[in-house]
Design an enzyme around this catalytic site. Structure first.
Site, mmCIF file in Angstrom:
data_model
loop_
_atom_site.group_PDB
_atom_site.id
_atom_site.type_symbol
_atom_site.label_atom_id
_atom_site.label_comp_id
_atom_site.label_asym_id
_atom_site.label_seq_id
_atom_site.Cartn_x
_atom_site.Cartn_y
_atom_site.Cartn_z
ATOM 1 N N VAL A 106 -5.391 26.198 3.524
ATOM 2 C CA VAL A 106 -6.697 26.864 3.149
ATOM 3 C C VAL A 106 -7.299 26.864 4.738
ATOM 4 O O VAL A 106 -8.147 27.790 4.835
ATOM 5 C CB VAL A 106 -7.578 25.662 2.527
ATOM 6 C CG1 VAL A 106 -8.017 24.417 2.778
ATOM 7 C CG2 VAL A 106 -8.907 26.135 2.078
ATOM 8 N N ASP A 107 -7.003 26.022 5.783
ATOM 9 C CA ASP A 107 -7.403 26.239 6.984
ATOM 10 C C ASP A 107 -7.107 27.590 7.519
ATOM 11 O O ASP A 107 -7.886 28.329 8.069
ATOM 12 C CB ASP A 107 -6.778 25.182 7.828
ATOM 13 C CG ASP A 107 -7.435 24.898 9.245
ATOM 14 O OD1 ASP A 107 -8.375 25.674 9.589
ATOM 15 O OD2 ASP A 107 -7.088 24.150 10.020
#
Ligand code: AR6
Length: 167
Positions: free
Chosen positions: A32-33
């Site tokens: 997700v980063d």
């Protein structure tokens, strides 16, 4: 405070803030980063670097914020989840702290809505059911002042069904 559940990509969320499952370096990564930095553009990384030079990264269980760059969200709250070992250490407390500190930071920013991914349940290996219980309990117990909406955004089917059952 309303709690919602959706299945999807958090970078598409229109909430005032989205939360990033970052690492101590704040310099980006995968999962997700990576998705947030790709969609949000270089401004987010620049602001993360400025935070690093001020305070040297972000400790596990804590949270910092940047603007949302090109995202629809105005802010990204970067929190660092624990790496799961065997659950006998600080993992559970640290995960709870991620949700708590992100909420506290959001209130400081006086925003009304925030979206969370399933912190630590990807490469950091936190068992998904326990992580979902901690996330939901922490948010349900939170006494909000400005926040009116918390949205859990599940990317994978397993997390979505776990959250659905628990909520
Ligand atoms: N939107 C919402 N959730 C997503 C998305 C997305 N676009 N992509 C993945 N997920 P992870 P962690 C879910 O590995 O375990 C990074 O490299 C995914 O299905 O992103 O906290 C950081 O830089 C999973 O449920 O984060 C750190 O080094 C959840 O996001 C490290 O990974 C978390 O998976 C952090 O590990």
């Amino acid at each position: 405070m309303e709690i919602e559940l959706v299945k999807g990509d958090i970078t598409k969320e229109k909430t005032d803030a989205i939360v990033n499952a970052a690492n101590n370096s704040l310099l980006g990564g995968g999962g997700v980063d990576g998705a947030i930095h790709r969609a949000g553009g270089p401004l987010i990384l620049e602001e993360c670097k400025a935070i690093r030079s001020r305070q040297g990264g972000c400790p596990t269980g804590e949270a910092v914020y940047t603007s949302g760059g090109n995202l629809l969200a105005k802010f990204v709250i970067h929190t660092v989840g624990p790496v799961w070992k065997d659950g006998t250490g600080q993992e559970k407390k640290q995960l709870q702290s991620c949700y708590l500190q992100s909420m506290q930071l959001a209130e400081k920013l006086k925003i009304k809505s925030i979206a969370f991914p399933n912190i630590s349940t990807g490469v950091y290996g936190f068992p998904k059911k326990e992580a979902a219980q901690i996330a939901i309990e922490t948010i349900k117990d939170y006494k909000a002042s400005s926040i009116e909406l918390v949205r859990f955004v599940c990317f994978d089917e397993e997390n979505y069904h776990l959250y659905k059952d628990l909520l």
